[in-house]
Design a protein around this motif. Structure first.
Motif, PDB file in Angstrom:
ATOM      1  N   ASN A   1     -16.099  -1.749  -2.060  1.00  0.00           N
ATOM      2  CA  ASN A   1     -15.546  -0.764  -2.798  1.00  0.00           C
ATOM      3  C   ASN A   1     -15.471   0.540  -2.106  1.00  0.00           C
ATOM      4  O   ASN A   1     -16.623   0.848  -1.250  1.00  0.00           O
ATOM      5  N   ALA A   2     -14.523   1.420  -1.904  1.00  0.00           N
ATOM      6  CA  ALA A   2     -14.588   2.560  -1.578  1.00  0.00           C
ATOM      7  C   ALA A   2     -15.551   3.610  -2.299  1.00  0.00           C
ATOM      8  O   ALA A   2     -15.719   3.299  -3.408  1.00  0.00           O
TER       9      ALA A   2
ATOM     10  N   ASP B   1      -6.780  -0.133  -1.035  1.00  0.00           N
ATOM     11  CA  ASP B   1      -5.844  -0.035  -2.031  1.00  0.00           C
ATOM     12  C   ASP B   1      -5.999   1.133  -2.886  1.00  0.00           C
ATOM     13  O   ASP B   1      -7.197   1.757  -3.011  1.00  0.00           O
ATOM     14  N   ILE B   2      -4.975   1.384  -3.792  1.00  0.00           N
ATOM     15  CA  ILE B   2      -4.956   2.414  -4.849  1.00  0.00           C
ATOM     16  C   ILE B   2      -6.406   2.649  -5.653  1.00  0.00           C
ATOM     17  O   ILE B   2      -6.856   3.512  -6.324  1.00  0.00           O
ATOM     18  N   LYS B   3      -6.872   1.391  -5.738  1.00  0.00           N
ATOM     19  CA  LYS B   3      -7.871   1.137  -6.805  1.00  0.00           C
ATOM     20  C   LYS B   3      -9.335   1.489  -6.034  1.00  0.00           C
ATOM     21  O   LYS B   3     -10.398   1.336  -6.729  1.00  0.00           O
ATOM     22  N   GLY B   4      -9.350   1.705  -4.677  1.00  0.00           N
ATOM     23  CA  GLY B   4     -10.451   1.575  -3.976  1.00  0.00           C
ATOM     24  C   GLY B   4     -11.182   0.741  -3.624  1.00  0.00           C
ATOM     25  O   GLY B   4     -12.322   0.263  -3.063  1.00  0.00           O
TER      26      GLY B   4
ATOM     27  N   LYS C   1     -16.179   6.378  -4.704  1.00  0.00           N
ATOM     28  CA  LYS C   1     -15.427   6.808  -5.843  1.00  0.00           C
ATOM     29  C   LYS C   1     -15.359   8.333  -5.987  1.00  0.00           C
ATOM     30  O   LYS C   1     -14.461   8.972  -6.245  1.00  0.00           O
TER      31      LYS C   1
ATOM     32  N   HIS D   1      -6.602   8.917  -4.499  1.00  0.00           N
ATOM     33  CA  HIS D   1      -6.492   7.816  -5.239  1.00  0.00           C
ATOM     34  C   HIS D   1      -7.314   6.579  -4.721  1.00  0.00           C
ATOM     35  O   HIS D   1      -8.033   6.282  -5.570  1.00  0.00           O
ATOM     36  N   TYR D   2      -7.454   6.250  -3.535  1.00  0.00           N
ATOM     37  CA  TYR D   2      -8.241   5.242  -3.274  1.00  0.00           C
ATOM     38  C   TYR D   2      -9.875   5.363  -3.232  1.00  0.00           C
ATOM     39  O   TYR D   2     -10.661   4.773  -3.168  1.00  0.00           O
ATOM     40  N   GLY D   3      -9.997   6.727  -3.248  1.00  0.00           N
ATOM     41  CA  GLY D   3     -11.467   7.215  -3.601  1.00  0.00           C
ATOM     42  C   GLY D   3     -11.700   8.550  -2.829  1.00  0.00           C
ATOM     43  O   GLY D   3     -11.020   9.340  -2.336  1.00  0.00           O
TER      44      GLY D   3
ATOM     45  N   LYS E   1      -0.459   4.496  -1.292  1.00  0.00           N
ATOM     46  CA  LYS E   1      -1.238   3.728  -2.270  1.00  0.00           C
ATOM     47  C   LYS E   1      -2.454   3.158  -1.656  1.00  0.00           C
ATOM     48  O   LYS E   1      -2.989   2.006  -2.226  1.00  0.00           O
ATOM     49  N   GLY E   2      -2.917   3.522  -0.630  1.00  0.00           N
ATOM     50  CA  GLY E   2      -3.953   3.246   0.015  1.00  0.00           C
ATOM     51  C   GLY E   2      -4.315   3.777   1.133  1.00  0.00           C
ATOM     52  O   GLY E   2      -3.877   4.690   2.009  1.00  0.00           O
ATOM     53  N   MET E   3      -4.902   2.841   2.239  1.00  0.00           N
ATOM     54  CA  MET E   3      -5.438   3.241   3.586  1.00  0.00           C
ATOM     55  C   MET E   3      -5.825   2.056   4.284  1.00  0.00           C
ATOM     56  O   MET E   3      -6.014   0.855   4.009  1.00  0.00           O
TER      57      MET E   3
ATOM     58  N   LEU F   1       0.943  -1.234   0.005  1.00  0.00           N
ATOM     59  CA  LEU F   1       0.031   0.023  -0.013  1.00  0.00           C
ATOM     60  C   LEU F   1       0.827   1.463   0.055  1.00  0.00           C
ATOM     61  O   LEU F   1       0.383   2.406   0.188  1.00  0.00           O
TER      62      LEU F   1
END
Lengths: 337, 337, 337, 337
Positions: free
Chosen positions: B278-279, C270-273, B281, B240-242, A253-255, A144
């Motif tokens: 999913n976070a 992650d970075i893609k949510g 968006k 990035h993540y949302g 790259k995330g949380m 991440l």
């Protein structure tokens, strides 16, 4: 050595928790002695735990060969005295947090342990909690990215004993409770604090404020690390609603969100549609497993002659931050470390 | 008046969202005109929304009787100019946040609206979100006591346009994103900021830092209110993540957590036991209903000649905090308000 | 008696879990003997647990005065033989679920225990799990009214040993896994099953179906209790995605949801949510505490000469339901109990 | 055709919801007429919605060219009569679920629509809900393998009107509420029901049972599909605690949980540590967006002359299952389809 013989110093809440774990939940360890200044309590607890060597005085306890290691669970301002005496008597030391009131005291404790070649472990049990360990391994994996922001909170349900009210003696809430957050944020970021700023208020305990005008029951801090990680710490004590310990990280790259307010995965919904659950009541239940694992880890370090996973240096770093944050409250300015 | 005729000024992301809501989701309103400096975009959007009065210049738009109110969705540094001209032309004003770059500009906007007796509403849509409104009513009921600590965060997935990079022109992240948190914390605590301290870093956008050394992409703040409420604000952008917007309160008799990271109540678990969701968006989906409700509320205020629920004074207060927090970053010291 | 001396019969997955708990997590108990037909495994485990009395034959083990109680963890079809012999030798019995393959066997086990005046406890550990206990006390309090519908599921990650494939010998999935649900629903409703109907399919293990055409890996049931509570049970094994045990009740004045899919209160995004967590991997971790508590409870029952909290009658009732549900699958009709 | 003119037949709860959506939330549609047998209510609603063509009789309404399509929201036993008449008058039909009471009626409705070449859509709004659509696309993607078990529930807070009490006329709970679940499970599994078995009880409404001995307020079913998917359906009505609609799937490579009990992502915790949230109160709020999307979809089908996403065949299949499940309750045996 095949078994570590322990002496408990200070039979308070945390001390008793460790004593019970040694008695019932760990291998290769035995509680042989107890030191506590309250003679009545000492007798009761000795009976309860089946321990016969009971002392109101550490010097007397150290005069015989009754134990290999001590658990220091007494009030913070007594840690330094006990730790130095025990180190000089070649006893390994498992010391409750906060390590000490003053930075100089913490340094002396480290020096005494080193000189006498004894182990010194500080009781930051979150490092042994499965949630925090799991998060640590995700962070360290790099999947991440790197931490940017870390937010950590610990809120405690009940006030410690009255010696805690005098901030100058105890360092207050930031020491007794936020020490855990200062340590966790250092552990996660693999960096030291560069700067800390704190705001504190007394909103729940006006009766204490009369006698102790510096006393605060709620606090928020910001910090900046040497490696540019920034973050916040907050706490309130007494929290009334329960024991609350959560940490959250924003990474490149995330949380990650660690922990929740709810104690158990059970949900009820009454006839009015009100969904109910229960907050964690106590650090004893929330970190039950972590307390067992940290004392097991200490015993392993003693038996295998390895370095403890949480060292005196970690304890010292937390004391430094606590002292700096309290100075920030006093001066109204950020304090560099 | 039975119907409010609108002119959209600035057909960017937020502006278009409001324009679409006026076209499709609210009663008693009509979009009749659009002002945007990009002529090509203007034509396309006019066609898309079926609007025929298209202008690249506000003065020309104001010269005819085409609308009763304006939506100001253009870059922050243009708000002041548009708002003052529209007020003087007796147009009601719905202005995106942040209200302005400078405190003086925001004050002048309020003065112009007052002098011309037109409505001025600032687009703090969280005040119309069912979660935030629900929390507000719980706080106001007093059942959980008074707020002690408020922690609020908004993290945005994408960077605004390039005019945003110059902190001196845009006030940066604290203005474009945290304005919402400054407003929510004021609203919940029913108090004004007394002091703010901020730490900021640039960790994700080194390429911007080269040209704009003051630019930061991540920030944490502490604040203290006039009524002793303390708290923290944090943000990162791009996240990035949302899109992430959450607020948490500790009160004298309990606590409240508003919002979560997860977008929908759907959970999948794959063959490896990995549970996925999913976070959020986008702010567009997270606050979809709130955006509709805030423009409906503005239309009601115009038609019924009542005071908007979010006033110019609320916009001004947020600008003051933003400016103070940015000064805190520059000076490394807390800034009083 | 001050300490209960145990013999483990069957050193498989469940048996070893109990043996480890006796060795490390309970007071007043000692593992003195092990019976297992696999001589090599027997030696290894004896060494691992420090147990010296190792037997491949129960009669030999019973011929000396080595233990007061047995843990029966061997395959289901052997329970009856071991239990009756141990009861006749005056050994207390802690027996894994399902109690037996046939109803008549379970009855004989109860008879043998009664005749010899020994304790007989069945390992329905959910009754000792904090979530299930908590739910039980809410139900019993009556605050949510009476149960109307109970839905329970247990899904297991891995297949048991090959003796399990022959449904006629093992009673299959309904016995090995759903026994827990049959017991929990009886416990919560304080009633017995009146009727059960089941649908079963083989969707994941076609390779087993060739040799064992009756084998099914997924099942759903409905049931009706004597007191008109209705409900559903479902299971799949192997579940691949993890171990899943949840129960839900609709009551006349509300509802209760017990348990969740997620193992820990940690969430990453992650970075893609994509938000991720982990499903429970194993019954060992999910019910860790419950396993300790049930064996402690058995030891207490033996030492204090009280009735175990889960009796042979409870085990018998589950066997009756399992047999009825399997007949329902065969006949395609509901089966009365 | 550029705009679809609608007539509402039956101004009850569901009907009014659709009428409001046509008036305020969809494009290219207009409510021009209303048919309802209650003359007083008819006038009030006509005024409220600004509709002037008001009829107590469908024949009169159909005698003029006032609308292109109808919304049938009247009691179930009237659907067949209205639908056939409207189809013969070349009106497109949007029909509330359940489609009809008898299978033969549903078949005739399909025949009438086909013969007259008009659209016929059944109001299974879950197919338009973002959670259910999201789950459907995950299932169809195949990433989690094929469905093995599907469990679906819908529980409604309030009883429908009294015509619903007579199971022989209304088909009861299974029709009025579980129709949604029968449809969702068919949609997810892409298969038809092969067999259904149901258990039903009356536990909350003894006062209805006196006059209507067949009436049940709680039900559980198992089913088996043609493609071997098995599953359960359950419901209770009135649910008192709120509106509850959830579905869960076990697939060969994972699992999916759709929906939750809690309405909003807000959590409060009081001074006693009790965490509270609210259950969904109503299908109106839970499926608000889905109701708008389904009517939009119907309008698109009419304007673009395409097949509706939920057809008469889907409505018919649900009626067949309802009738079979009710027969299962009566006969105490599974019913083949």
């Amino acid at each position: 050595m095949e078994e570590v013989r322990f002496c408990l110093i200070g039979a308070g809440r945390a001390g008793m928790l460790h004593a019970n774990n040694i008695a019932f939940n760990v291998m290769n360890a035995k509680l042989t002695s107890i030191v506590d200044m309250d003679e009545k309590k000492l007798k009761e607890i000795g009976k309860e735990l089946g321990v016969k060597n009971l002392f109101t005085n550490i010097d007397e306890a150290l005069s015989k060969d009754l134990f290999d290691a001590v658990i220091i669970g007494s009030p913070t301002f007594t840690h330094h005295n006990y730790a130095v005496k025990c180190a000089n008597a070649k006893k390994h030391i498992f010391c409750e947090k906060p390590m000490a009131v003053k930075v100089s005291e913490a340094s002396e404790m480290i020096g005494a342990a080193k000189k006498n070649n004894v182990k010194l472990q500080i009781a930051f049990m979150k490092r042994f909690d499965s949630l925090y360990k799991n998060a640590k391994s995700i962070i360290d994996s790099g999947e991440l990215g790197d931490p940017i922001i870390i937010k950590s909170l610990t809120r405690g349900p009940g006030l410690p004993a009255s010696w805690y009210y005098d901030i100058n003696k105890s360092n207050g809430l930031l020491a007794e409770i936020c020490s855990h957050d200062f340590d966790s944020t250092r552990w996660f970021s693999v960096s030291n604090y560069k700067r800390v700023y704190a705001e504190a208020v007394n909103r729940k305990t006006p009766e204490i404020k009369k006698e102790y005008p510096d006393f605060y029951d709620s606090v928020v801090c910001t910090f900046k690390m040497d490696n540019d990680v920034i973050g916040t710490i907050d706490s309130t004590c007494p929290a009334h609603y329960g024991f609350d310990a959560r940490t959250e990280l924003v990474l490149t790259k995330g949380m990650i969100v660690i922990g929740g307010v709810k104690e158990e995965a059970i949900l009820t919904c009454d006839i009015k549609g009100v969904i109910k659950g229960n907050a964690f009541k106590s650090w004893r239940t929330r970190f039950r497993e972590a307390y067992i694992k940290e004392i097991r880890s200490f015993i392993d370090a003693v038996l295998n002659e390895t370095t403890p996973l949480v060292t005196g240096d970690d304890g010292l770093a937390a004391v430094e931050i606590v002292v700096a944050a309290n100075r920030s409250i006093k001066t109204g300015a950020p304090v560099e470390l």
